[in-house]
Structures are given as structure tokens and as C-alpha cells.
Design a protein around this motif. Structure first.
Motif, PDB file in Angstrom:
ATOM      1  N   PHE A   1     -65.119  31.668 -52.295  1.00  0.00           N
ATOM      2  CA  PHE A   1     -64.845  32.697 -53.298  1.00  0.00           C
ATOM      3  C   PHE A   1     -64.004  33.834 -52.731  1.00  0.00           C
ATOM      4  N   LEU A   2     -63.316  33.589 -51.629  1.00  0.00           N
ATOM      5  CA  LEU A   2     -62.563  34.643 -50.947  1.00  0.00           C
ATOM      6  C   LEU A   2     -61.538  35.349 -51.841  1.00  0.00           C
ATOM      7  N   PRO A   3     -60.777  34.630 -52.685  1.00  0.00           N
ATOM      8  CA  PRO A   3     -59.801  35.345 -53.525  1.00  0.00           C
ATOM      9  C   PRO A   3     -60.432  36.357 -54.471  1.00  0.00           C
ATOM     10  N   TRP A   4     -61.721  36.174 -54.806  1.00  0.00           N
ATOM     11  CA  TRP A   4     -62.378  37.057 -55.756  1.00  0.00           C
ATOM     12  C   TRP A   4     -62.759  38.406 -55.147  1.00  0.00           C
ATOM     13  N   LEU A   5     -62.522  38.592 -53.861  1.00  0.00           N
ATOM     14  CA  LEU A   5     -62.676  39.931 -53.299  1.00  0.00           C
ATOM     15  C   LEU A   5     -61.600  40.871 -53.847  1.00  0.00           C
ATOM     16  N   GLY A   6     -60.508  40.301 -54.379  1.00  0.00           N
ATOM     17  CA  GLY A   6     -59.469  41.118 -55.009  1.00  0.00           C
ATOM     18  C   GLY A   6     -59.986  41.891 -56.207  1.00  0.00           C
ATOM     19  N   PRO A   7     -60.603  41.221 -57.198  1.00  0.00           N
ATOM     20  CA  PRO A   7     -61.191  41.957 -58.328  1.00  0.00           C
ATOM     21  C   PRO A   7     -62.253  42.961 -57.901  1.00  0.00           C
ATOM     22  N   VAL A   8     -62.978  42.665 -56.830  1.00  0.00           N
ATOM     23  CA  VAL A   8     -63.959  43.631 -56.317  1.00  0.00           C
ATOM     24  C   VAL A   8     -63.251  44.913 -55.905  1.00  0.00           C
ATOM     25  N   VAL A   9     -62.098  44.760 -55.280  1.00  0.00           N
ATOM     26  CA  VAL A   9     -61.320  45.928 -54.855  1.00  0.00           C
ATOM     27  C   VAL A   9     -60.860  46.741 -56.067  1.00  0.00           C
TER      28      VAL A   9
ATOM     29  N   LEU B   1     -53.129  37.615 -47.524  1.00  0.00           N
ATOM     30  CA  LEU B   1     -53.743  36.296 -47.641  1.00  0.00           C
ATOM     31  C   LEU B   1     -53.298  35.536 -48.884  1.00  0.00           C
ATOM     32  N   PHE B   2     -53.205  36.251 -50.019  1.00  0.00           N
ATOM     33  CA  PHE B   2     -53.029  35.563 -51.296  1.00  0.00           C
ATOM     34  C   PHE B   2     -51.823  36.032 -52.114  1.00  0.00           C
ATOM     35  N   GLY B   3     -51.142  37.048 -51.666  1.00  0.00           N
ATOM     36  CA  GLY B   3     -50.028  37.581 -52.455  1.00  0.00           C
ATOM     37  C   GLY B   3     -48.945  36.558 -52.731  1.00  0.00           C
ATOM     38  N   GLY B   4     -48.687  35.684 -51.762  1.00  0.00           N
ATOM     39  CA  GLY B   4     -47.641  34.681 -51.945  1.00  0.00           C
ATOM     40  C   GLY B   4     -47.937  33.708 -53.068  1.00  0.00           C
ATOM     41  N   LEU B   5     -49.225  33.508 -53.375  1.00  0.00           N
ATOM     42  CA  LEU B   5     -49.591  32.584 -54.442  1.00  0.00           C
ATOM     43  C   LEU B   5     -49.184  33.096 -55.817  1.00  0.00           C
ATOM     44  N   LEU B   6     -48.895  34.405 -55.901  1.00  0.00           N
ATOM     45  CA  LEU B   6     -48.526  35.003 -57.183  1.00  0.00           C
ATOM     46  C   LEU B   6     -47.039  34.889 -57.473  1.00  0.00           C
ATOM     47  N   GLU B   7     -46.253  34.438 -56.508  1.00  0.00           N
ATOM     48  CA  GLU B   7     -44.812  34.341 -56.712  1.00  0.00           C
ATOM     49  C   GLU B   7     -44.495  33.353 -57.825  1.00  0.00           C
ATOM     50  N   ALA B   8     -43.419  33.632 -58.536  1.00  0.00           N
ATOM     51  CA  ALA B   8     -43.015  32.772 -59.649  1.00  0.00           C
ATOM     52  C   ALA B   8     -42.504  31.430 -59.135  1.00  0.00           C
ATOM     53  N   GLU B   9     -42.677  30.416 -59.962  1.00  0.00           N
ATOM     54  CA  GLU B   9     -42.171  29.082 -59.637  1.00  0.00           C
ATOM     55  C   GLU B   9     -40.654  29.087 -59.667  1.00  0.00           C
TER      56      GLU B   9
ATOM     57  N   SER C   1     -59.856  25.386 -60.818  1.00  0.00           N
ATOM     58  CA  SER C   1     -60.100  24.152 -61.574  1.00  0.00           C
ATOM     59  C   SER C   1     -61.564  23.890 -61.900  1.00  0.00           C
ATOM     60  N   PHE C   2     -62.480  24.684 -61.336  1.00  0.00           N
ATOM     61  CA  PHE C   2     -63.901  24.380 -61.551  1.00  0.00           C
ATOM     62  C   PHE C   2     -64.724  25.665 -61.581  1.00  0.00           C
ATOM     63  N   PRO C   3     -65.735  25.695 -62.498  1.00  0.00           N
ATOM     64  CA  PRO C   3     -65.986  24.750 -63.595  1.00  0.00           C
ATOM     65  C   PRO C   3     -65.019  24.988 -64.743  1.00  0.00           C
ATOM     66  N   ALA C   4     -64.774  23.972 -65.535  1.00  0.00           N
ATOM     67  CA  ALA C   4     -63.749  24.060 -66.573  1.00  0.00           C
ATOM     68  C   ALA C   4     -64.024  25.175 -67.570  1.00  0.00           C
ATOM     69  N   ALA C   5     -65.306  25.447 -67.856  1.00  0.00           N
ATOM     70  CA  ALA C   5     -65.644  26.467 -68.844  1.00  0.00           C
ATOM     71  C   ALA C   5     -65.269  27.863 -68.369  1.00  0.00           C
ATOM     72  N   PHE C   6     -65.342  28.101 -67.061  1.00  0.00           N
ATOM     73  CA  PHE C   6     -64.972  29.397 -66.486  1.00  0.00           C
ATOM     74  C   PHE C   6     -64.571  29.164 -65.030  1.00  0.00           C
ATOM     75  N   PRO C   7     -63.325  28.733 -64.810  1.00  0.00           N
ATOM     76  CA  PRO C   7     -62.908  28.340 -63.461  1.00  0.00           C
ATOM     77  C   PRO C   7     -62.928  29.514 -62.480  1.00  0.00           C
ATOM     78  N   VAL C   8     -63.594  29.319 -61.360  1.00  0.00           N
ATOM     79  CA  VAL C   8     -63.673  30.365 -60.333  1.00  0.00           C
ATOM     80  C   VAL C   8     -63.124  29.897 -58.992  1.00  0.00           C
ATOM     81  N   ALA C   9     -62.844  28.598 -58.862  1.00  0.00           N
ATOM     82  CA  ALA C   9     -62.344  28.094 -57.587  1.00  0.00           C
ATOM     83  C   ALA C   9     -61.510  26.843 -57.821  1.00  0.00           C
TER      84      ALA C   9
END
Length: 301
Positions: free
Chosen positions: A33-41, A70-78, A256-264
Motif C-alpha cells: 500500500f506504499l503509494p497510498w501514503l500520498g493521500p495521507v500526506v 518514488l511514484f511521480g513518473g507513473l503520472l506522466e502522460a502516455e 486492479s484489485f479488488p474490482a469494486a474499489f481497487p487499492v493495489a
């Protein structure tokens, strides 16, 4: 208090590998759940503003910088061209809409489709539904691969943990014969993990990941793709036998999981001697996972 929590969040992001895995696999649980430390911030930032705490606002720059690194690059546009599009999906053995699921997967226009939790009679339904666009396919146990290009060298990959005594086949390897060269493709479904009172139960998954890592390391073809439900994120040290040998997605979170509320994102696409340029989640199907689609570059050179 916000300042203290900000420093703690930054420390967890930067030094998460220092959290021991020897007791209850706590390190792996944090990394899931490491990326979710962002919303905590973000929450801490709002608290700091309400409290008018300059110290806390300055301290929050630490976790912001750590998360961005750690995760900023994942936000770059395709952007850019690509060689292949692949789709990975755990279709769920309880999915009652195989035809609709196949329609969603094929709608992404992939060259390859990897599926897990294939059980009869749904497995035959997927074969019929995907056959017009994907005439080549292989199934071993409960995992399968559908392709627009001819397949060869299909075999089962033994990734079964030693303590599992019943019939259990969740890995396959095939060679995809593209017009510009051969690519080895592995499809795998690692054992599930559980959060219990004793901690994060991931020993079987970790053992299976190690076995799969050895199989990939022994692969003689240069170009390799790995698609599967790995029951872990790419940050999880339990998947290090794979992530240490392969490239993971450069852009996109694709939870991708869980489909109802994906967290990872536990459904992964990895590559050796190629690049997973972008990964995204597809619309929901009848599964408890969301499908993911990835664009691959450098595989047809």
C-alpha cells in the motif's frame, strides 16, 4: 503532531526496506500500500493549513519529495509508439459472464491476452469467444495465453510451493512467433496472500515467485514478457526474484484489485530486454479483478 506524522511518512517511503519482514512479513504488507501514503500526506497538509502550522507545512515537503521520487513518473502522460499491446486478467473462477469478459478484453485491441483462474466450462467459452481475433492459444492448468501470432514451445512451468500436495498448475511458458522475431511469454498465477492476526501471510507466494524467477532467469530467448496475477505489487520485496530481473511499468498505476474499489495493482506485466511503457486498468468484468492493458516497446528489435 502533523509535522511528526509528515516526517514519519517520509521515513516510511524512503526507508520502507528497513521495515523487517521477519515478523509477520510487515515489510511486504507496507509495500503493498506504499503509494497510498500520498493521500495521507494530502490529509496532513489540510490539517496543517487548518492548524496554521508553518513547521508542519515545511515538514510536509519531505514526504512530498519522497512520494514524487518514488511514484511521480507513473503520472506522466502516455506517449510514443509501441510494438505490442498485451492484456492481463484474472477472470475469476466465479465469473458467470465469460462472453462479456472476452468482449472487454478483446476490445482493448491487444496482441496477447493472458488469463488466470480458467476452469471448465468457462475455459472453452473463452476459447470460442476469442477465436476469431486470436486463433492461437494455449492453456496449462488454470492459466492460458491467447495470441494473434503463432505459438510454439508451450510447456507448463512448475511454480507450485512444496507444501501444496494437491493438483496445482498455474504457470506456462510459450514462444510467440511475431513477424519480427520470437518472444518468450510466461503466464503465472502466484498463491494468494492473507492478512491475519499473526501478520501478512505470503510465504507460499514468495516461494512461488522464487521458482518463477529461476525459470525466467534460465530462459534462453533474449526477449521475455511476464503476465500474471502475482498477488503482490511491484514494490513488494516478496516479488524481488522477478522485479530484480525484469522491467516494470514506467507509467500508470492501474490499480486492479479488488474490482469494486481497487487499492493495489497485483496484476502485473513485466519485460526483459524490452520496456513496459504504460499500463492502465480496463473496464470491470464479472471478475473481482480489473483487467490491465500494457504497451510494450523494444520487443521487436
Amino acid at each position: 503532531m502533523p509535522a511528526v506524522l509528515a516526517v514519519l511518512a517520509a521515513g516510511l517511503m524512503v526507508f520502507h526496506r528497513a521495515v523487517p519482514n521477519s515478523v509477520g512479513h510487515l515489510g511486504s504488507l507496507l509495500e503493498a500500500f506504499l503509494p497510498w501514503l500520498g493521500p495521507v500526506v494530502v490529509v496532513l497538509f489540510l490539517v496543517a493549513v487548518l492548524c496554521r502550522s508553518a513547521v508542519a507545512l515545511v515538514a510536509l515537503m519531505l514526504p512530498v519529495a519522497a512520494w514524487t521520487c518514488l511514484f511521480g513518473g507513473l503520472l506522466e502522460a502516455e506517449h510514443g509508439s509501441y510494438d505490442l499491446v498485451v492484456v492481463q486478467h484474472n477472470v475469476s473462477d466465479e465469473n458467470t459472464d465469460a462472453v462479456g469478459t472476452a468482449r472487454v478484453l478483446a476490445g482493448a485491441g491487444p496482441d496477447l491476452i493472458a488469463l488466470e483462474e480458467l476452469v471448465p466450462p468457462a475455459s472453452a467459452t473463452y476459447a470460442r469467444a476469442l477465436a476469431p481475433a486470436y486463433p492461437y492459444h494455449a492453456v496449462r492448468g488454470t492459466v492460458g495465453l491467447w495470441s494473434k501470432h503463432p505459438l510454439g514451445g508451450v510447456r507448463q512451468v512448475d511454480i507450485k510451493p512444496r507444501q501444496i500436495t494437491e493438483s496445482w498448475s498455474r504457470g506456462l511458458r510459450a514462444v510467440v512467433h511475431t513477424p519480427r522475431g520470437d518472444v518468450a511469454v510466461y503466464v503465472a498465477h502466484l498463491p494468494s496472500v492473507r492478512v491475519r492476526a499473526s501478520g501478512f501471510a505470503s510465504s507460499w507466494r514468495d516461494e512461488s515467485a522464487a521458482r518463477l524467477g529461476k525459470a525466467v532467469a534460465a530462459e534462453k530467448l533474449k526477449k521475455v514478457l511476464l503476465l500474471g496475477d502475482l498477488n503482490g505489487t511491484v514494490d513488494d520485496r516478496g516479488l524481488a526474484p522477478l522485479t530484480s530481473r525484469m522491467n516494470t511499468a514506467e507509467r500508470g498505476f492501474a490499480f486492479s484489485f479488488p474490482a469494486a474499489f481497487p487499492v493495489a495493482r497485483i496484476d502485473q506485466v513485466m519485460a526483459r530486454s524490452a520496456t513496459v511503457g504504460h499500463i492502465r486498468a480496463l473496464p470491470p468484468t464479472g471478475s473481482d479483478h480489473l483487467p490491465v492493458a500494457a504497451r510494450i516497446t523494444g520487443v521487436l528489435r
